[in-house]
Design an enzyme around this catalytic site. Structure first.
Site, PDB file in Angstrom:
ATOM      1  N   CYS A  79      49.197  42.259  43.505  1.00 56.39           N
ATOM      2  CA  CYS A  79      49.064  42.314  42.042  1.00 56.39           C
ATOM      3  C   CYS A  79      49.247  43.749  41.541  1.00 56.39           C
ATOM      4  O   CYS A  79      50.366  44.236  41.544  1.00 56.39           O
ATOM      5  CB  CYS A  79      47.754  41.667  41.613  1.00 56.39           C
ATOM      6  SG  CYS A  79      47.809  41.109  39.908  1.00 56.39           S
ATOM      7  N   HIS A 174      46.828  37.032  44.531  1.00 54.42           N
ATOM      8  CA  HIS A 174      45.726  37.645  45.290  1.00 54.42           C
ATOM      9  C   HIS A 174      45.391  36.820  46.529  1.00 54.42           C
ATOM     10  O   HIS A 174      44.455  36.022  46.493  1.00 54.42           O
ATOM     11  CB  HIS A 174      44.471  37.706  44.404  1.00 54.42           C
ATOM     12  CG  HIS A 174      44.547  38.697  43.292  1.00 54.42           C
ATOM     13  ND1 HIS A 174      44.235  40.024  43.455  1.00 54.42           N
ATOM     14  CD2 HIS A 174      44.907  38.559  42.007  1.00 54.42           C
ATOM     15  CE1 HIS A 174      44.389  40.656  42.306  1.00 54.42           C
ATOM     16  NE2 HIS A 174      44.797  39.794  41.407  1.00 54.42           N
ATOM     17  N   GLU A 176      43.788  37.714  48.975  1.00 53.45           N
ATOM     18  CA  GLU A 176      42.427  38.094  49.395  1.00 53.45           C
ATOM     19  C   GLU A 176      41.346  37.260  48.711  1.00 53.45           C
ATOM     20  O   GLU A 176      40.215  37.207  49.183  1.00 53.45           O
ATOM     21  CB  GLU A 176      42.195  39.593  49.160  1.00 53.45           C
ATOM     22  CG  GLU A 176      42.016  40.033  47.707  1.00 53.45           C
ATOM     23  CD  GLU A 176      43.332  40.158  46.937  1.00 53.45           C
ATOM     24  OE1 GLU A 176      44.388  39.760  47.447  1.00 53.45           O
ATOM     25  OE2 GLU A 176      43.274  40.663  45.791  1.00 53.45           O
TER      26      GLU A 176
END
Ligand code: GLN
Length: 190
Positions: A79, A174, A176
């Site tokens: 991002c 994302h 993560e």
């Protein structure tokens, strides 16, 4: 064990740390140039690319990271981190910092504001085990990629969302946040 640095000036550092811990990496939070010593791979997190850029410039980390990237260290940007890896930033600040690690143009907030955040499942080339859950939050839109850029995933509209060139991989979303370590493992050789 591989030592992986996370640029930790601003953004979702803790979420990346969890993913890297799950891969057995030796994680270092990078706040000044010396923190890069001995680091084998690097993560540029999501957050605010303008803020991260300003903080990198004031700490001298911009030059240190540029040198590490030029030296071929594997890097994953998510991002805001994708924006930092791009060669061209549309709708950025006039002094927006980016490392030109990937020949691509990205438009900041190109999918819309916070309310336009969305999630979807994406097939990512080279990843086994089914699609990746992709969370997009004020994500950059990739508007152009150069001939040397490999597009590993696209939205259903055909917009590139995972791009790789040489040692650098960038994701508009994302990984993560979805608790899926596969993109980190691939991008950082873990
Ligand atoms: N919109 C942010 C930027 O331009 C990126 C958002 C994010 O990292 N989730 O830097």
């Amino acid at each position: 064990m591989r030592r992986v640095g996370i640029l930790a000036l601003q953004g979702d550092v803790g979420e990346h740390r969890s993913v890297l811990d799950s891969l057995g990496a030796d994680v270092v939070e990078v706040r000044r140039a010396g923190d890069l010593d001995g680091v084998d791979a690097l993560v540029l997190p999501g957050g605010e690319s303008t803020t991260i850029g300003l903080l990198m410039a004031s700490s001298g980390l911009d030059e240190a990271i540029a040198k590490a990237l030029a030296g071929g260290i594997p890097v994953l940007g998510t991002c805001a981190g994708m924006i930092l890896l791009a060669s061209e930033v549309v709708d950025g600040r006039h002094d927006q910092k980016s490392f030109s690690a990937i020949d691509m143009a990205v438009r900041r907030n190109g999918y819309g504001r916070q309310v336009a955040s969305f999630e979807t499942d994406l097939a990512v080339a080279g990843l086994e085990g089914g699609p990746v859950r992709a969370v997009f939050i004020r994500a950059p839109v990739v508007e152009r990629v150069g001939p040397g850029v490999e597009v590993l995933a696209r939205t259903s509209d055909g917009i590139p969302v995972v791009c790789r060139e040489a040692n650098a991989t960038a994701c508009s979303f994302h990984p993560e946040l979805a608790g899926d370590a596969r993109i980190h493992a691939m991008a950082l050789d873990l």
